[in-house]
Design a protein around this motif. Structure first.
Motif, PDB file in Angstrom:
ATOM      1  N   MET A   1       0.840  -1.196   0.000  1.00 54.10           N
ATOM      2  CA  MET A   1       0.000   0.000   0.000  1.00 54.10           C
ATOM      3  C   MET A   1       0.877   1.249   0.000  1.00 54.10           C
ATOM      4  O   MET A   1       1.819   1.365   0.787  1.00 54.10           O
ATOM      5  CB  MET A   1      -0.890   0.019   1.247  1.00 54.10           C
ATOM      6  N   ASP A   2       0.572   2.182  -0.891  1.00 54.59           N
ATOM      7  CA  ASP A   2       1.230   3.485  -0.901  1.00 54.59           C
ATOM      8  C   ASP A   2       0.569   4.328   0.194  1.00 54.59           C
ATOM      9  O   ASP A   2      -0.537   4.849   0.023  1.00 54.59           O
ATOM     10  CB  ASP A   2       1.056   4.135  -2.273  1.00 54.59           C
ATOM     11  N   LYS A   3       1.251   4.438   1.339  1.00 56.31           N
ATOM     12  CA  LYS A   3       0.631   5.096   2.488  1.00 56.31           C
ATOM     13  C   LYS A   3       0.286   6.553   2.188  1.00 56.31           C
ATOM     14  O   LYS A   3      -0.800   7.037   2.552  1.00 56.31           O
ATOM     15  CB  LYS A   3       1.560   5.008   3.707  1.00 56.31           C
ATOM     16  N   LEU A   4       1.219   7.273   1.557  1.00 61.08           N
ATOM     17  CA  LEU A   4       0.966   8.682   1.293  1.00 61.08           C
ATOM     18  C   LEU A   4      -0.251   8.861   0.392  1.00 61.08           C
ATOM     19  O   LEU A   4      -1.107   9.727   0.633  1.00 61.08           O
ATOM     20  CB  LEU A   4       2.193   9.333   0.661  1.00 61.08           C
ATOM     21  N   LYS A   5      -0.355   8.029  -0.647  1.00 62.70           N
ATOM     22  CA  LYS A   5      -1.513   8.108  -1.531  1.00 62.70           C
ATOM     23  C   LYS A   5      -2.786   7.749  -0.782  1.00 62.70           C
ATOM     24  O   LYS A   5      -3.846   8.366  -0.981  1.00 62.70           O
ATOM     25  CB  LYS A   5      -1.316   7.178  -2.725  1.00 62.70           C
ATOM     26  N   ALA A   6      -2.698   6.761   0.118  1.00 59.80           N
ATOM     27  CA  ALA A   6      -3.867   6.374   0.910  1.00 59.80           C
ATOM     28  C   ALA A   6      -4.295   7.511   1.829  1.00 59.80           C
ATOM     29  O   ALA A   6      -5.496   7.784   1.986  1.00 59.80           O
ATOM     30  CB  ALA A   6      -3.556   5.113   1.723  1.00 59.80           C
ATOM     31  N   PHE A   7      -3.322   8.185   2.437  1.00 53.31           N
ATOM     32  CA  PHE A   7      -3.643   9.317   3.307  1.00 53.31           C
ATOM     33  C   PHE A   7      -4.315  10.424   2.495  1.00 53.31           C
ATOM     34  O   PHE A   7      -5.305  11.030   2.936  1.00 53.31           O
ATOM     35  CB  PHE A   7      -2.377   9.867   3.971  1.00 53.31           C
ATOM     36  N   GLU A   8      -3.771  10.716   1.314  1.00 50.68           N
ATOM     37  CA  GLU A   8      -4.354  11.761   0.472  1.00 50.68           C
ATOM     38  C   GLU A   8      -5.784  11.406   0.072  1.00 50.68           C
ATOM     39  O   GLU A   8      -6.673  12.269   0.072  1.00 50.68           O
ATOM     40  CB  GLU A   8      -3.494  11.954  -0.784  1.00 50.68           C
ATOM     41  N   SER A   9      -6.015  10.149  -0.264  1.00 46.95           N
ATOM     42  CA  SER A   9      -7.361   9.716  -0.653  1.00 46.95           C
ATOM     43  C   SER A   9      -8.326   9.820   0.521  1.00 46.95           C
ATOM     44  O   SER A   9      -9.468  10.272   0.366  1.00 46.95           O
ATOM     45  CB  SER A   9      -7.317   8.275  -1.179  1.00 46.95           C
ATOM     46  N   PHE A  10      -7.875   9.425   1.696  1.00 42.46           N
ATOM     47  CA  PHE A  10      -8.716   9.513   2.898  1.00 42.46           C
ATOM     48  C   PHE A  10      -9.111  10.965   3.176  1.00 42.46           C
ATOM     49  O   PHE A  10     -10.278  11.276   3.432  1.00 42.46           O
ATOM     50  CB  PHE A  10      -7.974   8.921   4.095  1.00 42.46           C
ATOM     51  N   VAL A  11      -8.142  11.880   3.129  1.00 46.73           N
ATOM     52  CA  VAL A  11      -8.429  13.295   3.389  1.00 46.73           C
ATOM     53  C   VAL A  11      -9.378  13.840   2.327  1.00 46.73           C
ATOM     54  O   VAL A  11     -10.319  14.599   2.632  1.00 46.73           O
ATOM     55  CB  VAL A  11      -7.121  14.109   3.424  1.00 46.73           C
ATOM     56  N   SER A  12      -9.167  13.463   1.073  1.00 48.82           N
ATOM     57  CA  SER A  12     -10.020  13.954  -0.004  1.00 48.82           C
ATOM     58  C   SER A  12     -11.465  13.508   0.193  1.00 48.82           C
ATOM     59  O   SER A  12     -12.405  14.303   0.051  1.00 48.82           O
ATOM     60  CB  SER A  12      -9.488  13.459  -1.350  1.00 48.82           C
ATOM     61  N   VAL A  13     -11.659  12.238   0.522  1.00 47.18           N
ATOM     62  CA  VAL A  13     -13.016  11.731   0.736  1.00 47.18           C
ATOM     63  C   VAL A  13     -13.642  12.382   1.962  1.00 47.18           C
ATOM     64  O   VAL A  13     -14.811  12.787   1.946  1.00 47.18           O
ATOM     65  CB  VAL A  13     -13.001  10.195   0.874  1.00 47.18           C
ATOM     66  N   ALA A  14     -12.872  12.488   3.040  1.00 47.79           N
ATOM     67  CA  ALA A  14     -13.404  13.049   4.287  1.00 47.79           C
ATOM     68  C   ALA A  14     -13.817  14.505   4.125  1.00 47.79           C
ATOM     69  O   ALA A  14     -14.858  14.926   4.648  1.00 47.79           O
ATOM     70  CB  ALA A  14     -12.365  12.909   5.394  1.00 47.79           C
ATOM     71  N   THR A  15     -13.020  15.303   3.435  1.00 43.94           N
ATOM     72  CA  THR A  15     -13.331  16.727   3.294  1.00 43.94           C
ATOM     73  C   THR A  15     -14.415  16.986   2.260  1.00 43.94           C
ATOM     74  O   THR A  15     -15.151  17.972   2.363  1.00 43.94           O
ATOM     75  CB  THR A  15     -12.070  17.531   2.933  1.00 43.94           C
TER      76      THR A  15
END
Length: 311
Positions: A1-15
């Motif tokens: 898993m690309d952690k940074l990409k996963a973090f970015e996706s999580f923030v994008s969905v959440a916001t």
């Protein structure tokens, strides 16, 4: 898993509150965003979001993780910007809070203009007269007016704030102009109700000519009208119903236009401050530092509180 990409996706969905909206912004299929979130939750071993066909909501763990992710991604962007050929660029989500009356007049008009200068920053503005728990509620900084209570927060004084007694020319023509604070007992004073603030009353600096010194004394004037809302007192004062003790940030424009007249100016108490406060952090996000500098630049203009952003 690309952690940074996963973090970015999580923030994008959440916001954005939607898998579809986040996927569209990134140019991928919603299913890909969903798989990234599934992998992130499996890696962490906690549920970050509750997803239904109609809405997405954060769990308690998700809310806490969102703030950490936003800070982490901002630090990454700031690190890249500091060494990039394009120079420093603020990014990320900025959460700020301010008192309601002051915020409406002197914070809210600056927010879209700040974002126009920094289009990669998104901003949430909270206006509330309660003292917001910055760290506990996930705010980057707050604008606060007046004396600050002792706290672990870092404060930066960005402007002075004075309090003046003001009234309309019509009221003063009818009732006369007080020459000393003690004469306020003969006037209709528009005061905050006891459940609001100013529990010590109105502050004046009283000189002692015999010793060449002065002291700050608090008077508690009375009157036929009081209210828990400062804006209402301001409106009543403009209506000619009495004398009010207001901040210069609130009345400078009316004084300049002649709609209000300051009285007892020679007894005005020393100014208190307008501050930006923020949680103590070793590395302040660039967007926060640039927002504070932006406020200081505008508030230090001599006519800002008279002319506002039209300066």
């Amino acid at each position: 898993m690309d952690k940074l990409k996963a973090f970015e996706s999580f923030v994008s969905v959440a916001t954005r509150g939607s898998l579809t909206a986040a996927a569209k912004a990134e140019g991928v299929a919603p299913a890909i965003m969903g798989r990234r979130l599934d992998a992130l939750e499996e890696h962490l071993g906690v549920k970050l979001m509750v997803r239904t066909t109609r809405r997405i909501s954060l769990t308690h763990e998700g809310s806490a993780f969102l703030e950490d992710c936003q800070r982490l991604l901002s630090d990454v962007c700031n690190a890249e910007a500091s060494v990039s050929a394009g120079g420093v660029k603020a990014t990320g989500h900025l959460r700020i809070t301010a008192p309601a009356g002051f915020g409406r007049r002197h914070v809210a008009p600056l927010v879209p203009r700040f974002r126009d200068l920094h289009p990669d920053v998104t901003i949430s503005l909270n206006l509330s007269d309660r003292v917001v728990d910055l760290a506990g509620e996930g705010f980057d900084c707050a604008v606060r007016v007046g004396d600050l209570p002792d706290s672990a927060l870092v404060s930066v004084r960005i402007a002075d704030n004075r309090r003046l007694c003001v009234a309309t020319p019509g009221y003063l023509e009818r009732r006369g102009t007080p020459k000393h604070p003690s004469e306020l007992t003969q006037h209709d004073c528009l005061t905050l109700s006891s459940d609001a603030s100013q529990t010590r009353g109105w502050a004046f600096r009283i000189p002692h000519p015999e010793s060449g010194t002065s002291e700050v004394v608090h008077f508690k004037p009375g009157g036929p009208l009081d209210c828990s809302d400062g804006q209402v007192l301001h409106d009543w004062c403009l209506g000619g119903w009495g004398i009010a003790w207001r901040s210069t940030w609130e009345v400078e424009a009316e004084i300049a236009a002649g709609r209000l007249v300051p009285v007892l100016e020679e007894f005005a108490a020393p100014p208190n401050g307008i501050f930006v406060v923020f949680p103590q952090r070793k590395h302040m996000p660039l967007r926060v530092r640039m927002w504070i500098d932006y406020l200081k630049h505008h508030y230090n203009q001599p006519d800002f509180f008279r002319l506002g952003v039209d300066l």
